[in-house]
Design a protein around this motif. Structure first.
Motif, mmCIF file in Angstrom:
data_model
loop_
_atom_site.group_PDB
_atom_site.id
_atom_site.type_symbol
_atom_site.label_atom_id
_atom_site.label_comp_id
_atom_site.label_asym_id
_atom_site.label_seq_id
_atom_site.Cartn_x
_atom_site.Cartn_y
_atom_site.Cartn_z
ATOM 1 N N ARG A 137 8.825 7.541 18.773
ATOM 2 C CA ARG A 137 9.855 7.932 19.726
ATOM 3 C C ARG A 137 10.478 9.272 19.354
ATOM 4 N NH1 ARG A 137 13.065 2.593 21.928
ATOM 5 N NH2 ARG A 137 11.205 1.400 22.498
ATOM 6 N N SER A 138 10.645 9.506 18.073
ATOM 7 C CA SER A 138 11.215 10.765 17.620
ATOM 8 C C SER A 138 10.315 11.944 17.983
ATOM 9 C CB SER A 138 11.441 10.732 16.109
ATOM 10 O OG SER A 138 11.952 11.957 15.640
ATOM 11 N N LEU A 139 9.002 11.720 17.903
ATOM 12 C CA LEU A 139 8.053 12.776 18.256
ATOM 13 C C LEU A 139 8.048 13.048 19.755
ATOM 14 C CD1 LEU A 139 5.218 11.734 15.816
ATOM 15 C CD2 LEU A 139 6.411 13.924 15.786
ATOM 16 N N GLY A 140 8.371 12.027 20.533
ATOM 17 C CA GLY A 140 8.571 12.213 21.966
ATOM 18 C C GLY A 140 7.343 12.654 22.727
ATOM 19 N N SER A 141 6.173 12.185 22.315
ATOM 20 C CA SER A 141 4.939 12.592 22.984
ATOM 21 C C SER A 141 4.111 11.373 23.349
ATOM 22 C CB SER A 141 4.127 13.512 22.072
ATOM 23 O OG SER A 141 2.840 13.756 22.625
ATOM 24 N N SER A 142 3.608 11.357 24.562
ATOM 25 C CA SER A 142 2.716 10.272 24.973
ATOM 26 C C SER A 142 1.366 10.380 24.279
ATOM 27 C CB SER A 142 2.521 10.294 26.491
ATOM 28 O OG SER A 142 1.944 11.526 26.897
ATOM 29 N N GLN A 143 1.143 11.474 23.563
ATOM 30 C CA GLN A 143 -0.092 11.657 22.805
ATOM 31 C C GLN A 143 -0.091 10.819 21.530
ATOM 32 O OE1 GLN A 143 -1.731 13.752 24.800
ATOM 33 N NE2 GLN A 143 -3.650 13.198 23.786
ATOM 34 N N VAL A 144 1.066 10.291 21.159
ATOM 35 C CA VAL A 144 1.230 9.528 19.914
ATOM 36 C C VAL A 144 1.586 8.086 20.249
ATOM 37 C CG1 VAL A 144 2.467 9.359 17.719
ATOM 38 C CG2 VAL A 144 2.024 11.611 18.733
ATOM 39 N N TYR A 168 0.809 -1.214 0.000
ATOM 40 C CA TYR A 168 0.000 0.000 0.000
ATOM 41 C C TYR A 168 0.850 1.275 0.000
ATOM 42 C CZ TYR A 168 -3.856 -3.120 1.230
ATOM 43 O OH TYR A 168 -4.792 -4.118 1.231
ATOM 44 N N ALA A 169 2.160 1.141 -0.135
ATOM 45 C CA ALA A 169 3.028 2.323 -0.083
ATOM 46 C C ALA A 169 2.721 3.304 -1.204
ATOM 47 C CB ALA A 169 4.491 1.899 -0.140
ATOM 48 N N ALA A 170 2.287 2.802 -2.350
ATOM 49 C CA ALA A 170 2.076 3.672 -3.505
ATOM 50 C C ALA A 170 0.826 4.524 -3.401
ATOM 51 C CB ALA A 170 2.012 2.829 -4.788
ATOM 52 N N ASP A 171 -0.195 4.038 -2.667
ATOM 53 C CA ASP A 171 -1.462 4.773 -2.699
ATOM 54 C C ASP A 171 -2.074 5.049 -1.335
ATOM 55 O OD1 ASP A 171 -2.099 2.132 -2.182
ATOM 56 O OD2 ASP A 171 -3.803 2.055 -3.549
ATOM 57 N N ARG A 172 -1.476 4.523 -0.240
ATOM 58 C CA ARG A 172 -2.108 4.740 1.059
ATOM 59 C C ARG A 172 -1.162 5.173 2.169
ATOM 60 N NH1 ARG A 172 -5.347 1.229 -1.562
ATOM 61 N NH2 ARG A 172 -7.577 1.740 -1.458
ATOM 62 N N SER A 173 0.033 4.634 2.226
ATOM 63 C CA SER A 173 0.905 5.026 3.341
ATOM 64 C C SER A 173 2.371 4.717 3.069
ATOM 65 C CB SER A 173 0.492 4.322 4.632
ATOM 66 O OG SER A 173 1.336 4.735 5.699
ATOM 67 N N VAL A 174 3.210 5.711 3.346
ATOM 68 C CA VAL A 174 4.656 5.510 3.243
ATOM 69 C C VAL A 174 5.225 4.924 4.532
ATOM 70 C CG1 VAL A 174 4.997 7.298 1.506
ATOM 71 C CG2 VAL A 174 5.078 7.918 3.933
ATOM 72 N N ILE A 175 4.381 4.749 5.539
ATOM 73 C CA ILE A 175 4.812 4.087 6.778
ATOM 74 C C ILE A 175 4.379 2.631 6.676
ATOM 75 C CG2 ILE A 175 4.726 4.106 9.294
ATOM 76 C CD1 ILE A 175 5.930 6.640 7.968
ATOM 77 N N THR A 176 5.343 1.738 6.483
ATOM 78 C CA THR A 176 5.011 0.370 6.084
ATOM 79 C C THR A 176 5.444 -0.709 7.065
ATOM 80 O OG1 THR A 176 7.062 0.194 4.801
ATOM 81 C CG2 THR A 176 5.109 0.994 3.633
ATOM 82 N N THR A 177 6.122 -0.345 8.128
ATOM 83 C CA THR A 177 6.489 -1.345 9.132
ATOM 84 C C THR A 177 6.242 -0.789 10.526
ATOM 85 O OG1 THR A 177 8.808 -0.653 9.430
ATOM 86 C CG2 THR A 177 8.338 -2.246 7.646
ATOM 87 N N LEU A 178 6.052 -1.690 11.456
ATOM 88 C CA LEU A 178 5.902 -1.275 12.848
ATOM 89 C C LEU A 178 7.186 -0.621 13.342
ATOM 90 C CD1 LEU A 178 4.110 -1.138 15.326
ATOM 91 C CD2 LEU A 178 4.834 -3.464 15.921
ATOM 92 N N GLY A 179 8.331 -1.069 12.817
ATOM 93 C CA GLY A 179 9.592 -0.444 13.182
ATOM 94 C C GLY A 179 9.626 1.022 12.810
ATOM 95 N N GLU A 180 9.176 1.359 11.589
ATOM 96 C CA GLU A 180 9.104 2.764 11.177
ATOM 97 C C GLU A 180 8.195 3.557 12.099
ATOM 98 O OE1 GLU A 180 8.950 3.825 6.733
ATOM 99 O OE2 GLU A 180 8.091 1.802 6.839
ATOM 100 N N ALA A 181 7.040 2.989 12.406
ATOM 101 C CA ALA A 181 6.088 3.674 13.272
ATOM 102 C C ALA A 181 6.683 3.903 14.659
ATOM 103 C CB ALA A 181 4.790 2.868 13.366
ATOM 104 N N ASN A 182 7.398 2.896 15.176
ATOM 105 C CA ASN A 182 8.030 3.047 16.486
ATOM 106 C C ASN A 182 9.085 4.147 16.490
ATOM 107 O OD1 ASN A 182 6.644 1.141 18.049
ATOM 108 N ND2 ASN A 182 7.989 -0.534 17.433
ATOM 109 N N VAL A 183 9.906 4.168 15.441
ATOM 110 C CA VAL A 183 10.943 5.200 15.351
ATOM 111 C C VAL A 183 10.299 6.587 15.322
ATOM 112 C CG1 VAL A 183 12.700 6.193 13.835
ATOM 113 C CG2 VAL A 183 12.701 3.739 14.295
ATOM 114 N N MET A 184 9.240 6.726 14.541
ATOM 115 C CA MET A 184 8.566 8.016 14.446
ATOM 116 C C MET A 184 7.931 8.397 15.783
ATOM 117 S SD MET A 184 5.878 9.333 11.551
ATOM 118 C CE MET A 184 7.163 9.202 10.302
#
Length: 273
Positions: A166-173, A148-164
């Motif tokens: 943590r990078s955002l550093g908010s318990s809201q995310v 679905y990277a081409a038409d729905r989401s460039v975030i394609t793994t749980l690892g990517e989501a985790n990195v993001m």
């Protein structure tokens, strides 16, 4: 830990009964004793926010999440700002419906530049964190399968989501774990452990072989190859004990009588989740 999951954790993700209106889905949940619903914004728009809230409350249902926010990447700054404003509207809708989770389907690259689009995703989420906090709504980054990277989401793994996250550093995310999107990942269980305390949702369906369709390809639990109980146990071991959304996008299931679908959902939930 129990080997089975209680039906009181079942939530109907409304896309599973796509041919039903929001009212029909609410009434179906009541008839079939399903306590929780996840609302999609296109159905919410059809019924209107005020009426949707009234119907859900009158039925005594809880709302596990609102789907969806996100879709941050866009070719112009003006369009990206418009999408951020739409996400703020979604946050307001989630708060009004009484859910504290807005699911983010982050969006594809409009210009083939995946890395740039991932930066736009992170910048978009960062920009709405204060607004989400103000409304007590958490933002769930949902990684989608790479197809679905081409038409729905460039975030394609749980690892990517985790990195993001943590990078955002908010318990809201936090992150959403949808078995259809992550089951194949060789690092899945390590990444679920890394997500400890930040898992905001758990979605189930199955992956049949061959897939009947790329978009409408999900099957009922137990009809495919995903080890759903193992993934469920992993998310529970890492802090998630909330509603479990059955989210099935499949034309054949959509075309079934809705009450038959919900009875099948309940049976499969008990046997295969």
């Amino acid at each position: 830990m129990s080997e089975t999951v209680a039906l009181n954790r079942l939530s109907l993700n409304q896309i599973t009964t796509e041919n039903w209106s929001l009212k029909e889905s609410i009434d179906g949940c009541v008839r079939n004793e399903i306590p929780t619903i996840s609302v999609w914004r296109h159905k919410l728009a059809e019924a209107g926010l005020k009426e949707s809230k009234r119907m859900i409350q009158s039925a005594g249902l809880s709302v596990s999440s609102l789907c969806r926010g996100g879709m941050f990447p866009a070719p112009t700054e003006l369009e990206r700002r418009k999408r951020i404003e739409d996400n703020k509207k979604a946050i307001e809708e989630a708060a009004e419906l009484g859910t504290d989770v807005l699911v983010l389907v982050c969006g594809p690259a409009p210009n083939k530049n995946l890395s740039e689009s991932r930066k736009w995703v992170q910048a978009g989420i960062e920009s709405i964190i204060p607004f989400a906090k103000q409304h007590s709504v958490k933002l769930g980054i949902e990684p989608l399968h790479p197809m679905y990277a081409a038409d729905r989401s460039v975030i394609t793994t749980l690892g990517e989501a985790n990195v993001m996250q943590r990078s955002l550093g908010s318990s809201q995310v936090g992150v959403i774990v949808d078995v259809f999107h992550v089951w194949w990942d060789p690092f899945l269980y390590e990444e679920i452990e890394r997500a400890n305390g930040s898992i905001l949702g758990f979605h189930v369906s199955d992956w049949n072989v061959p897939l009947p369709d790329i978009f409408k390809g999900r099957s009922m639990m137990g009809e495919g190859v995903i080890d759903i109980p193992r993934i469920r146990q992993a998310v529970e071991e890492n802090g998630y004990h909330g509603p479990i959304e059955v989210e099935i996008i499949n034309q054949d299931i959509w075309d079934m009588p809705g009450d038959e679908t919900l009875q099948w959902v309940k049976k499969s939930f008990v046997e295969h989740v």
